[in-house]
Design an enzyme around this catalytic site. Structure first.
Site, PDB file in Angstrom:
ATOM      1  N   LYS B 103      36.473  32.373  39.272  1.00  0.00           N
ATOM      2  CA  LYS B 103      37.403  31.442  39.942  1.00  0.00           C
ATOM      3  C   LYS B 103      36.697  30.219  40.484  1.00  0.00           C
ATOM      4  CE  LYS B 103      36.517  35.181  42.559  1.00  0.00           C
ATOM      5  NZ  LYS B 103      36.686  36.582  42.185  1.00  0.00           N
ATOM      6  N   GLU B 127      42.897  34.869  33.094  1.00  0.00           N
ATOM      7  CA  GLU B 127      43.804  35.759  33.826  1.00  0.00           C
ATOM      8  C   GLU B 127      43.096  36.472  34.970  1.00  0.00           C
ATOM      9  OE1 GLU B 127      47.441  36.677  33.176  1.00  0.00           O
ATOM     10  OE2 GLU B 127      46.810  37.032  35.218  1.00  0.00           O
ATOM     11  N   VAL B 130      42.317  35.108  39.041  1.00  0.00           N
ATOM     12  CA  VAL B 130      43.197  35.199  40.212  1.00  0.00           C
ATOM     13  C   VAL B 130      43.878  36.557  40.239  1.00  0.00           C
ATOM     14  CG1 VAL B 130      45.156  34.203  41.458  1.00  0.00           C
ATOM     15  CG2 VAL B 130      43.676  32.719  40.095  1.00  0.00           C
ATOM     16  N   GLY B 185      32.505  48.587  50.610  1.00  0.00           N
ATOM     17  CA  GLY B 185      32.259  47.747  49.444  1.00  0.00           C
ATOM     18  C   GLY B 185      33.346  46.700  49.213  1.00  0.00           C
ATOM     19  N   GLU B 188      31.235  41.657  51.158  1.00  0.00           N
ATOM     20  CA  GLU B 188      29.823  41.532  50.862  1.00  0.00           C
ATOM     21  C   GLU B 188      28.996  41.416  52.137  1.00  0.00           C
ATOM     22  OE1 GLU B 188      28.882  38.993  47.536  1.00  0.00           O
ATOM     23  OE2 GLU B 188      30.996  38.945  47.002  1.00  0.00           O
ATOM     24  N   LYS B 203      41.142  30.191  44.189  1.00  0.00           N
ATOM     25  CA  LYS B 203      42.275  30.753  43.451  1.00  0.00           C
ATOM     26  C   LYS B 203      43.520  29.886  43.621  1.00  0.00           C
ATOM     27  CE  LYS B 203      40.378  35.415  43.905  1.00  0.00           C
ATOM     28  NZ  LYS B 203      40.319  36.577  44.838  1.00  0.00           N
TER      29      LYS B 203
END
Lengths: 416, 416
Positions: B103, B127, B130, B185, B188, B203
């Site tokens: 993105k 595809e 986003v 997870g 980050e 996005k």
């Protein structure tokens, strides 16, 4: 590229197509390079006035569409299988791509339509046949192709969803809610096809064909409508943290498919629970993509027209989906879910003991039990079971109903 | 048809693609006639062991992909713009169809990618960039083409949605919720890109390009993150019937586009309100189709792989979307919405009179006002406004903050 289209039917959806092309046709031509032009409109009564429709295009002869070689695709928004089937076959055999909103036709005669399409080397598109503007067909035939689809579960009939939403929100009884839906044009004068689940069953057949490659016939669908639902069950559902929806449910089993349309209690936290009024929502379970939901307007002039015109653009660009290949479905009646069982029982010691013994005997495990009221001669006693086999429930309920101190009021399936 | 693909990146998503093809590749070949075979995998470190990945395919030289003429398409699941941009340009110029989940690359360098695609006569598909498995790109470039899109509004960052859901459900503070997200997870070690709204802004740029044909640059997006949200505002939102979500919002105006990413209070009845945890949801307003919502997994190995492989099947069948044509966007900062304004005020007569005078002077109309607690030296006093112009709110808030008996605690936008 200029594309001349034939239109069959000029009621709510047909005029919706005419209006949509008038409104956004230029944008479509500019952005997608497809100039859609209505060449002919086939109707039953030529002389009926239709707002915004050029009378010069209107005809009552199918031949006028078939023989016009400039017409490369036909959009059908008429409904019904007679003459729907013969019209579709004639167009497809004549090599005209066919785009239809006709769920009954698809559900009952998919094979014949596929055969005619092969004969004429034409494509068959039907996005508008399920959930109107909600692109569930496109999702199953497109975005989800890398997946093994495990389940589809959807609110695919806006009429019944509107009625149930009214009953749920305002405590309205079924008859009053139906009358309101009829007044607003959400339900027809004869509401049978909607309220008894036929319309949803047609759509479920289409979804199962796409999701599982399994040809489920209309008669194979376990089908129950909403006309027997009581205000009390809707209220009890609320108390227990559920909402009652008419769902179409398809699940893939080893070697078979589960296909049913009936009222279901779903937890208020299920994304389908918040799909209210005339809206549609479809929840799809896919092995890689996970759970996906689509939500939107399941009917209406412009939403349905939007779905059909998007099919037309795809066809014009050579992007129509392939004909669906399916195998006959083995429809499985041996399925499991939770059950809500409302009884009317004498408020005396030993009732619960007797009833719970019968449940246990048939292997049915009880998740919760609530008694409403006390001390009267008979009080509502409600059971919610853990996941149980339908056959076991049927046997247990029949046996309980034989007891003289308790009678069965209603049984509603529960999906978690 | 056998299609040999190159893969760039073999982390979570890259291995997801390898595993998905191992799992469902045969089904795809059978049903869709497209046999996808991974020919080469480009990685940074060749020697790192990767479960289920054939080491013979792994390379650290881009040339191995570019020079392999059997490779017709490349799937990029590496992320970042350096070397992401040069890799993409090289592949596209070499005529290899490019499918990316990146993105940041799309948002920052869409024009360059389009130009390279034109040079190489290749297609560009994204595809997965986003909302992961949620086919919002396909919906905008496909099903909704007959429509004029008026708005897009979405929960397009799973990390922040997970954090906000935790804060909302358990009354957790921001820091604790972030720590939990990191542990699972979902976030980050350096969470800036997510929690400060950069990821959502990327996005949103992509969505605005597709929905409005308007090229919104990342810097044009009004962007605020969630790190300053207090547990108190989340609790107050609840009391007032709202939920706080980090939304990406794009709206079409006459001659301009509104593009913003920030925390928003939405009514609990809004379909986006029930999109919880790491899920994504996008609500699209279209003139013919009406409001549509998509909901599903916005990230993760297999969901993202599903989106990329579905692009690959489309490309193989010649059904990829055209390159997006857009015009530079005039991004509008003069927009209107509701506002939640929490102040800390002296509990003395005349406070409300003074503050309401300032709101009135700036044309801001108050929908509700709640004082929490009483009699202490200063108490929370909360205002919710009717739809107001952002500029008017800024001026009113600045003026109120000058008063000695009241101070501004927080301002959060409200979308009905």
């Amino acid at each position: 590229m200029k594309v001349r289209i034939g239109l069959i039917g000029c009621g709510v959806v047909g005029t919706g197509i005419v209006h949509l092309l008038a409104q956004n046709g230029e944008r479509i031509a500019q952005r997608d390079g497809v100039e859609l032009e209505i060449a002919k409109i086939l109707v039953g009564n030529k002389d009926k006035p239709r707002k915004g429709v050029d009378p010069a295009l209107v005809t009552d002869r199918l031949e006028d569409l078939l023989e016009d070689e400039s017409i490369s695709m036909v959009l059908e928004a008429m409904g019904g299988v007679d003459p729907g089937l013969s019209y579709a076959q004639a167009c497809l055999r004549a090599g005209k791509h066919y785009i239809t909103a006709n769920k009954e036709l698809m559900a009952k005669h998919w094979e014949e339509l596929n055969a005619a399409a092969r004969e004429g080397n034409a494509t068959l598109s039907f996005e508008a046949s399920v959930a109107g503007a909600v692109p569930v067909i496109r999702m199953l035939t497109g975005s989800l192709r890398p997946n093994n689809i495990t389940s589809v579960m959807g609110i695919i009939n806006g009429t019944t969803n509107y009625i149930l939403s009214q009953m749920d929100q305002f405590g309205t009884g079924y008859k009053a809610a139906l009358a309101k839906a009829q007044e607003l044009g959400y339900a027809e004068a004869d509401p049978t096809a909607d309220v008894e689940g036929f319309d949803a069953a047609y759509k479920l057949c289409i979804l199962c064909g796409l999701a599982f490659g399994a040809r489920v016939k209309v008669d194979d669908v376990l089908r129950e409508g909403i006309s027997k639902l009581s205000a009390m069950d809707i209220e009890m559902a609320h108390e227990l943290g559920y909402v009652i929806k008419l769902l179409g449910i398809g699940k893939q089993h080893n070697g078979g498919v589960e296909a049913r349309v009936h009222p279901v209690m779903i937890p208020k936290t299920n994304p389908l629970a918040s799909v209210g009024g005339p809206f549609n929502g479809v929840l799809i379970g896919a092995d890689a993509a996970g759970d996906l939901m689509l939500y939107g307007r399941g009917a209406g002039d412009l939403p349905t027209a939007s779905a059909m015109v998007s099919d037309a653009i795809n066809v014009a660009q050579g992007k129509a989906a392939e004909l669906v290949e399916f195998t006959p479905a083995l429809v499985v009646n041996d399925f499991s879910c939770g059950y809500y069982i409302r009884t009317l029982a004498a408020d005396t010691p030993g009732v619960l003991h007797g009833v719970s013994g019968i449940f246990a005997k048939h292997g049915v495990s009880i998740e919760s039990c609530v008694q409403k009221g006390q001390g009267e001669s008979a009080v509502p006693l409600i059971f919610v079971t853990h996941k149980s086999r339908e056959a076991d429930i049927v046997r247990a309920v029949a046996e309980i109903d034989q007891l003289d101190y308790i009678s069965i009021g209603s049984v509603i399936r529960v999906e978690k």
